[in-house]
Design a protein around this motif. Structure first.
Motif, PDB file in Angstrom:
ATOM      1  N   SER A  37     -72.982  31.413 -56.692  1.00 30.19           N
ATOM      2  CA  SER A  37     -74.358  32.128 -56.349  1.00 30.19           C
ATOM      3  C   SER A  37     -74.825  32.964 -57.433  1.00 30.19           C
ATOM      4  O   SER A  37     -75.638  33.936 -57.379  1.00 30.19           O
ATOM      5  N   ARG A  38     -73.892  33.172 -58.588  1.00 31.30           N
ATOM      6  CA  ARG A  38     -73.981  34.197 -59.690  1.00 31.30           C
ATOM      7  C   ARG A  38     -74.790  33.764 -60.796  1.00 31.30           C
ATOM      8  O   ARG A  38     -74.335  33.474 -62.147  1.00 31.30           O
ATOM      9  N   GLY A  39     -76.027  33.055 -60.553  1.00 33.05           N
ATOM     10  CA  GLY A  39     -76.819  32.466 -61.641  1.00 33.05           C
ATOM     11  C   GLY A  39     -77.605  31.547 -61.083  1.00 33.05           C
ATOM     12  O   GLY A  39     -77.475  30.961 -59.880  1.00 33.05           O
ATOM     13  N   ARG A  40     -78.467  30.722 -61.907  1.00 32.31           N
ATOM     14  CA  ARG A  40     -79.345  29.688 -61.537  1.00 32.31           C
ATOM     15  C   ARG A  40     -79.062  28.580 -62.259  1.00 32.31           C
ATOM     16  O   ARG A  40     -78.746  28.514 -63.586  1.00 32.31           O
ATOM     17  N   THR A  41     -79.251  27.228 -61.766  1.00 31.34           N
ATOM     18  CA  THR A  41     -78.980  25.960 -62.280  1.00 31.34           C
ATOM     19  C   THR A  41     -80.208  25.235 -62.313  1.00 31.34           C
ATOM     20  O   THR A  41     -81.093  25.160 -61.428  1.00 31.34           O
TER      21      THR A  41
END
Length: 163
Positions: A37-41
């Motif tokens: 959940s620490r970023g965006r893909t």
């Protein structure tokens, strides 16, 4: 830093600062929770198109992907030195959102197969592969059958040769 920026920063720190207990993960290390959940893909349309193209080609009864014209141009491009590898996404168009995708496929089927059965199998295989590999929800797979490959016909790709 301006007074407003300092105030906003201190308000943010005061309201969103997790406690030590909240920061500890199951391994006992400090962190901000699940690493996923620490970023965006983001996944590019071309990635989904390749996955769908390969999955569609795996179905028995699918002779080729794309219209006759795109297959002919692709065959010429494949024979040109430095022209790249065979396009696995030929005949596939994807629209990718943040959590969903929609696909349009253009296929050529072998003569004698049930087109409805092949289309169903292609749809199932493509949805399974795309959802498994990307995590995206496939909302629709539209299939256009552009041709039927007759047993005595030569492939378009073997007809086009560079001189």
């Amino acid at each position: 830093m301006s007074d407003t920026a300092q105030r906003n920063q201190s308000e943010l720190s005061a309201t969103s600062s997790p406690s030590d207990d909240q920061r500890k993960t199951s391994t006992g290390r400090k962190g901000l929770g699940d690493p996923a959940s620490r970023g965006r893909t983001t996944i590019a349309d071309g990635v989904v198109e390749k996955i769908a193209g390969l999955a569609a080609r795996d179905v028995l009864g699918v002779h080729a992907m794309g219209s006759g014209m795109s297959r002919t141009f692709g065959a010429v491009r494949d024979r040109v030195p430095g022209g790249g590898t065979k396009s696995v996404s030929r005949g596939v168009k994807a629209e990718v959102g943040e959590v969903q995708t929609a696909l349009d496929l253009e296929i050529v089927v072998d003569y004698g197969v049930s087109i409805t059965d092949v289309a169903r199998d292609v749809r199932e295989n493509v949805i399974a592969a795309v959802e498994r590999m990307t995590g995206l929800e496939v909302v629709e797979v539209n299939i256009a059958v552009s041709d039927v490959k007759l047993p005595d016909e030569e492939d378009d790709e073997s007809e086009s040769r560079l001189q």
